[in-house]
Design a protein around this motif. Structure first.
Motif, PDB file in Angstrom:
ATOM      1  N   ARG A  26       8.600   2.141  30.271  1.00 24.97           N
ATOM      2  CA  ARG A  26       9.909   1.596  29.885  1.00 24.97           C
ATOM      3  C   ARG A  26      10.927   2.731  29.751  1.00 24.97           C
ATOM      4  O   ARG A  26      12.081   2.584  30.130  1.00 24.97           O
ATOM      5  CB  ARG A  26       9.832   0.823  28.562  1.00 24.97           C
ATOM      6  CG  ARG A  26       8.948  -0.416  28.540  1.00 24.97           C
ATOM      7  CD  ARG A  26       9.365  -1.537  29.466  1.00 24.97           C
ATOM      8  NE  ARG A  26       9.045  -1.268  30.844  1.00 24.97           N
ATOM      9  CZ  ARG A  26       7.798  -1.304  31.384  1.00 24.97           C
ATOM     10  NH1 ARG A  26       6.758  -1.602  30.647  1.00 24.97           N
ATOM     11  NH2 ARG A  26       7.609  -1.041  32.665  1.00 24.97           N
ATOM     12  N   ASP A  29      12.087   3.624  33.188  1.00 26.27           N
ATOM     13  CA  ASP A  29      12.712   2.562  33.984  1.00 26.27           C
ATOM     14  C   ASP A  29      14.167   2.874  34.308  1.00 26.27           C
ATOM     15  O   ASP A  29      14.675   2.471  35.349  1.00 26.27           O
ATOM     16  CB  ASP A  29      12.674   1.218  33.241  1.00 26.27           C
ATOM     17  CG  ASP A  29      11.343   0.502  33.345  1.00 26.27           C
ATOM     18  OD1 ASP A  29      10.521   0.873  34.204  1.00 26.27           O
ATOM     19  OD2 ASP A  29      11.127  -0.433  32.547  1.00 26.27           O
ATOM     20  N   SER A  30      14.836   3.547  33.391  1.00 26.91           N
ATOM     21  CA  SER A  30      16.268   3.805  33.555  1.00 26.91           C
ATOM     22  C   SER A  30      16.662   5.009  32.710  1.00 26.91           C
ATOM     23  O   SER A  30      16.100   5.220  31.631  1.00 26.91           O
ATOM     24  CB  SER A  30      17.060   2.579  33.091  1.00 26.91           C
ATOM     25  OG  SER A  30      18.428   2.870  32.970  1.00 26.91           O
ATOM     26  N   HIS A  33      17.497   4.189  29.170  1.00 28.62           N
ATOM     27  CA  HIS A  33      16.388   4.020  28.221  1.00 28.62           C
ATOM     28  C   HIS A  33      15.907   5.346  27.648  1.00 28.62           C
ATOM     29  O   HIS A  33      15.128   5.354  26.698  1.00 28.62           O
ATOM     30  CB  HIS A  33      15.201   3.329  28.892  1.00 28.62           C
ATOM     31  CG  HIS A  33      15.523   2.003  29.476  1.00 28.62           C
ATOM     32  ND1 HIS A  33      14.682   1.373  30.353  1.00 28.62           N
ATOM     33  CD2 HIS A  33      16.587   1.171  29.324  1.00 28.62           C
ATOM     34  CE1 HIS A  33      15.207   0.218  30.720  1.00 28.62           C
ATOM     35  NE2 HIS A  33      16.365   0.075  30.108  1.00 28.62           N
ATOM     36  N   PRO A  74       6.955  -5.617  30.842  1.00 26.60           N
ATOM     37  CA  PRO A  74       8.136  -5.493  31.708  1.00 26.60           C
ATOM     38  C   PRO A  74       9.025  -6.736  31.781  1.00 26.60           C
ATOM     39  O   PRO A  74      10.244  -6.631  31.638  1.00 26.60           O
ATOM     40  CB  PRO A  74       7.546  -5.155  33.077  1.00 26.60           C
ATOM     41  CG  PRO A  74       6.249  -4.498  32.775  1.00 26.60           C
ATOM     42  CD  PRO A  74       5.741  -5.167  31.523  1.00 26.60           C
ATOM     43  N   SER A  75       8.452  -7.902  31.979  1.00 25.50           N
ATOM     44  CA  SER A  75       9.291  -9.099  32.124  1.00 25.50           C
ATOM     45  C   SER A  75       9.970  -9.476  30.807  1.00 25.50           C
ATOM     46  O   SER A  75      11.131  -9.909  30.806  1.00 25.50           O
ATOM     47  CB  SER A  75       8.469 -10.270  32.665  1.00 25.50           C
ATOM     48  OG  SER A  75       7.405 -10.577  31.788  1.00 25.50           O
ATOM     49  N   PHE A  77      10.701  -7.342  28.338  1.00 19.97           N
ATOM     50  CA  PHE A  77      11.646  -6.267  28.044  1.00 19.97           C
ATOM     51  C   PHE A  77      12.996  -6.550  28.703  1.00 19.97           C
ATOM     52  O   PHE A  77      14.043  -6.463  28.061  1.00 19.97           O
ATOM     53  CB  PHE A  77      11.065  -4.937  28.531  1.00 19.97           C
ATOM     54  CG  PHE A  77      11.919  -3.742  28.244  1.00 19.97           C
ATOM     55  CD1 PHE A  77      11.960  -3.192  26.976  1.00 19.97           C
ATOM     56  CD2 PHE A  77      12.668  -3.154  29.249  1.00 19.97           C
ATOM     57  CE1 PHE A  77      12.742  -2.075  26.707  1.00 19.97           C
ATOM     58  CE2 PHE A  77      13.449  -2.041  28.998  1.00 19.97           C
ATOM     59  CZ  PHE A  77      13.490  -1.500  27.721  1.00 19.97           C
ATOM     60  N   VAL A  78      12.963  -6.922  29.973  1.00 22.52           N
ATOM     61  CA  VAL A  78      14.202  -7.217  30.702  1.00 22.52           C
ATOM     62  C   VAL A  78      14.941  -8.378  30.038  1.00 22.52           C
ATOM     63  O   VAL A  78      16.157  -8.323  29.844  1.00 22.52           O
ATOM     64  CB  VAL A  78      13.907  -7.533  32.186  1.00 22.52           C
ATOM     65  CG1 VAL A  78      15.128  -8.101  32.885  1.00 22.52           C
ATOM     66  CG2 VAL A  78      13.415  -6.286  32.901  1.00 22.52           C
ATOM     67  N   LYS A  79      14.218  -9.417  29.666  1.00 24.21           N
ATOM     68  CA  LYS A  79      14.854 -10.578  29.037  1.00 24.21           C
ATOM     69  C   LYS A  79      15.517 -10.201  27.717  1.00 24.21           C
ATOM     70  O   LYS A  79      16.624 -10.658  27.421  1.00 24.21           O
ATOM     71  CB  LYS A  79      13.827 -11.686  28.804  1.00 24.21           C
ATOM     72  CG  LYS A  79      13.320 -12.322  30.073  1.00 24.21           C
ATOM     73  CD  LYS A  79      12.219 -13.313  29.750  1.00 24.21           C
ATOM     74  CE  LYS A  79      11.465 -13.729  30.985  1.00 24.21           C
ATOM     75  NZ  LYS A  79      10.313 -14.578  30.642  1.00 24.21           N
ATOM     76  N   VAL A  81      16.558  -7.136  26.802  1.00 22.25           N
ATOM     77  CA  VAL A  81      17.695  -6.255  27.106  1.00 22.25           C
ATOM     78  C   VAL A  81      18.889  -7.064  27.599  1.00 22.25           C
ATOM     79  O   VAL A  81      20.036  -6.787  27.241  1.00 22.25           O
ATOM     80  CB  VAL A  81      17.295  -5.175  28.141  1.00 22.25           C
ATOM     81  CG1 VAL A  81      18.514  -4.438  28.672  1.00 22.25           C
ATOM     82  CG2 VAL A  81      16.305  -4.191  27.527  1.00 22.25           C
ATOM     83  N   GLU A  82      18.629  -8.094  28.397  1.00 23.53           N
ATOM     84  CA  GLU A  82      19.712  -8.904  28.954  1.00 23.53           C
ATOM     85  C   GLU A  82      20.233  -9.953  27.972  1.00 23.53           C
ATOM     86  O   GLU A  82      21.144 -10.710  28.304  1.00 23.53           O
ATOM     87  CB  GLU A  82      19.244  -9.563  30.249  1.00 23.53           C
ATOM     88  CG  GLU A  82      19.035  -8.538  31.352  1.00 23.53           C
ATOM     89  CD  GLU A  82      18.562  -9.130  32.662  1.00 23.53           C
ATOM     90  OE1 GLU A  82      18.140 -10.320  32.693  1.00 23.53           O
ATOM     91  OE2 GLU A  82      18.598  -8.396  33.666  1.00 23.53           O
ATOM     92  N   ASN A  84      18.649 -12.613  26.547  1.00 27.37           N
ATOM     93  CA  ASN A  84      18.205 -13.995  26.746  1.00 27.37           C
ATOM     94  C   ASN A  84      17.754 -14.695  25.471  1.00 27.37           C
ATOM     95  O   ASN A  84      17.630 -15.913  25.464  1.00 27.37           O
ATOM     96  CB  ASN A  84      17.058 -14.047  27.759  1.00 27.37           C
ATOM     97  CG  ASN A  84      17.511 -13.715  29.161  1.00 27.37           C
ATOM     98  OD1 ASN A  84      18.659 -13.372  29.395  1.00 27.37           O
ATOM     99  ND2 ASN A  84      16.601 -13.798  30.103  1.00 27.37           N
TER     100      ASN A  84
END
Length: 87
Positions: A26, A29-30, A33, A74-75, A77-79, A81-82, A84
């Motif tokens: 993580r 990833d960017s 981060h 991963p899935s 984490f994205v949610k 961060v965005e 959701n």
């Protein structure tokens, strides 16, 4: 930082090789981060979500509380961060 920011959630006691690899993934990833302020904000975002903190019922009618491992998947984490999980 997780335990300090989110004491209501299951406490992280052991950081094994699997967790180390997940955190490293993580982190890498960017570039965004790769800053402790990002992680502080991330955990504060979790704290402000009634769903992630178990204050509302999930699909099965039972409260859902996230965990360290769930957050770093991963899935998920994205949610998070965005945004959701915020109404």
């Amino acid at each position: 930082m997780f335990n300090e920011t989110l004491p209501e959630l299951p406490t992280v006691v052991l950081i094994n090789k699997g967790r180390q690899a997940t955190v490293k993934a993580r982190w890498n990833d960017s570039e965004v981060h790769q800053d402790l302020d990002f992680w502080r904000d991330f955990f504060e975002s979790v704290r402000s979500s009634d769903f992630l903190m178990g204050k509302t019922k999930g699909r099965d009618g039972q409260p859902f509380r996230c965990s360290f491992d769930w957050l770093l998947c991963p899935s998920n984490f994205v949610k998070v961060v965005e945004g959701n999980y915020h109404a």
